[in-house]
Design an enzyme around this catalytic site. Sequence first.
Site, PDB file in Angstrom:
ATOM      1  CG  ASP A  21      -1.808  33.081 -46.427  1.00 52.08           C
ATOM      2  OD1 ASP A  21      -1.356  32.331 -45.555  1.00 52.08           O
ATOM      3  OD2 ASP A  21      -1.135  33.969 -46.996  1.00 52.08           O
ATOM      4  N   GLY A 281       5.393  27.245 -51.744  1.00 53.91           N
ATOM      5  CA  GLY A 281       4.327  27.444 -50.750  1.00 53.91           C
ATOM      6  C   GLY A 281       3.623  26.167 -50.349  1.00 53.91           C
ATOM      7  CD  GLU A 282      -0.536  24.389 -46.795  1.00 52.90           C
ATOM      8  OE1 GLU A 282       0.235  24.944 -45.974  1.00 52.90           O
ATOM      9  OE2 GLU A 282      -1.638  23.931 -46.467  1.00 52.90           O
TER      10      GLU A 282
END
Length: 392
Positions: A21, A281-282
């Site tokens: 995030d 994740g990203e």
Amino acid sequence: MSTAPPRRWDIFCRVIDNYGDIGVSWRLARQLAHEHGAAVRLWVDQLPVLRALCPEVDVNAAVQSVQGVRVLPYAEGADYPPPADVVIDAFGGGLPPAYIAQMAASAVKPLWIVLEYLSAESWVREHHGLPSPHPQTGLPRYFYFPGVAPGSGGVLREADLLARRDAFCATEDAGAGVNDLRAWWSARGFDDVPADAITLSLFAYPHAPWRELFSACEQGASPVVAAIPEGPLAAAIREACRLGQSRRVQTGNLELRFVPFVPQLDYDTLLWASDINFVRGEDSFVRAQWAGQPFVWHIYSQAEAAHEVKLRAFLDVFGEVLPADSARVVRNLWLAWNGVAAAPPLASAWPEFLACRQAQRQGLRLWREKLLELGDLAGNLQHFCSGLVAKK
Ligand code: TRH
């Protein structure tokens, strides 16, 4: 009517877990400031997590400027200054009510952008950029989807990323970069990697089937050196294998090297220097795509196996740039690494994956072209918001 691009940006990031995030929010904040001349404030609720990515961050400072970005605490009950022109709600973590009240009271209403998670699923095209006014205040709010296909917002890429990557890899190919690599390992207290070894960077969640991978590497034909960043996976491996605080372990044809978690700006170098990158994740997943080396994605688990749909959607589009046989091999290994039921065993998927590395590298060159055609997420977002401001 104003047509000037919006200059003041507020990015709100609530850290749900791990680094993704804040990893995305921080990268976006820096790029908007550096490449678009924006005045960016990043509001984050867990400064120590940002500090892991950027050691310059002072976890005790109430307000600080770091690499051209104002970093401030995101706190529910706090007072907030007047809002910026564009407000990014990173991953839909929400905005503080006091800030929303200020937005609602502004004479010129700011643009509220909910920056969503990256997905290759086809529905993204229909939802990307759609308006969804905030129900309580009527504030203009839009959903923005990063993605890897036309009709999405693309992925983050700094303007100089590929030039830096290509310069690093060109010196590697010419043999000159060996010194850089040697320096990389020696700065971390390790010997050089043997010339015939396959190097892995291994960033994954602790539930990954690393035992199966290790056993396949131990018995493999080529030596393998795996760089494992300190974190939950490294801790799980240490504990299960009773390694104590050892930084280097040789087992069969596999050498494990536990490396420090590096600042975000250095992480790319690890990806460029490795023959195969395991990412998750990203943000690390996107960086591996730009690195251009064969990679394996450990997707973030979601309820009701929603992540498997997302994983398969990416494999479908990514598979288009690979020869059919390599696409099958990549799919098999990724499904096995993600523990998908009915995936082929990792023991057989791994050697097949190693055997088609060259085809994967070629495919990744085409993939890079496809991603470039989408533009980059920060630039696209800027353009999107400028268009909305001009329409006001
Ligand atoms: O850490 P992640 O798993 O993050 C997330 C979050 O869990 C989030 O809640 C979830 O929704 C999302 O994934 C999909 O993985 P990610 O996104 O790859 O973020 C890791 C960041 O850490 C990335 O910016 C790269 C950085 N990094 C370093 O800076 N140094 C390192 O040594 C390593 C291994 C990573």
